[in-house]
Design an enzyme around this catalytic site. Sequence first.
Site, short mmCIF file in Angstrom:
data_model
loop_
_atom_site.label_atom_id
_atom_site.label_comp_id
_atom_site.label_asym_id
_atom_site.label_seq_id
_atom_site.Cartn_x
_atom_site.Cartn_y
_atom_site.Cartn_z
N ASP A 13 0.88 -1.16 0.00
CA ASP A 13 0.00 0.00 0.00
C ASP A 13 0.93 1.22 0.00
O ASP A 13 2.13 1.09 0.28
CB ASP A 13 -0.86 -0.05 1.28
CG ASP A 13 -1.72 1.17 1.45
OD1 ASP A 13 -2.39 1.56 0.47
OD2 ASP A 13 -1.72 1.76 2.55
N ASP A 15 -0.05 5.18 0.85
CA ASP A 15 -0.29 6.15 1.92
C ASP A 15 -0.40 5.43 3.27
O ASP A 15 -1.25 4.56 3.43
CB ASP A 15 -1.58 6.92 1.61
CG ASP A 15 -1.93 7.93 2.67
OD1 ASP A 15 -1.03 8.36 3.40
OD2 ASP A 15 -3.11 8.31 2.75
#
Length: 215
Positions: A13, A15
């Site tokens: 991922d 952020d």
Amino acid sequence: MISKKKIEAFIFDLDGVLTDTAEYHYLAWKRLADEEGLPFSRKDNEQLRGVSRRASLDLILKGRNVSEKKIQEMMDRKNGYYRSYLETVSEKDLLSGAVELLDRLKKKGIRLALASASKNAPTVIDKLGIVGYFEVIADGNSVEKTKPAPDLFLYAAEQLNLEPQVCLVIEDAEAGIAAAQAAGMHTIGIGPVERVGAADFVYPSVAEIKVEEII
Ligand code: B16
Ligand code: MG
């Protein structure tokens, strides 16, 4: 049941794992909310972690009746603010231990992919200087259904030409862990157990991940 097959790829991922653009998302949503007279606090912002732009706005609107045209305009306005905050992003914004982890995994022959709900992910990783690490980049444009649906992670695995069982997802959002598990993948949760406790492994930050413990 967790598969005993060897892990061949890590799916990151963006952020909250490699960088913390959550503050910029918050500032951009806050500016829009203030302009529209909508209540929006930092606490409300926590609910938007890993959630798509459209779903984020729906959460801020809390069921208010707004036309589709206005929704599109508000999303564009927020994205304009967000992109202006991104202008200053550089390698200094990488979270501690992120590059060291990418390097360590590469050296071990682990394949790397990015799977972010953000449509701005390619711009962000370019500014962070980490594009070259990833064989596959899945972003908010890659699939229709966003996290907690498994689609984005399944898309990344498909692009890697790997089965989900040999993929491991690193996520900071509850919706992201749910999405990875729905895809049948192993999971590392970054953050407090109250948020990512459902993951196979939980670490307070990326810098604390112990690769040998996992693969
Ligand atoms: P955009 P991730 C997510 O990124 C953010 O955590 C979330 O706050 C944001 O709304 C979403 O991307 C969509 O971003 O408006 O740039 O398309 O955690 O999946 O890397
Ligand atoms: Mg995230």
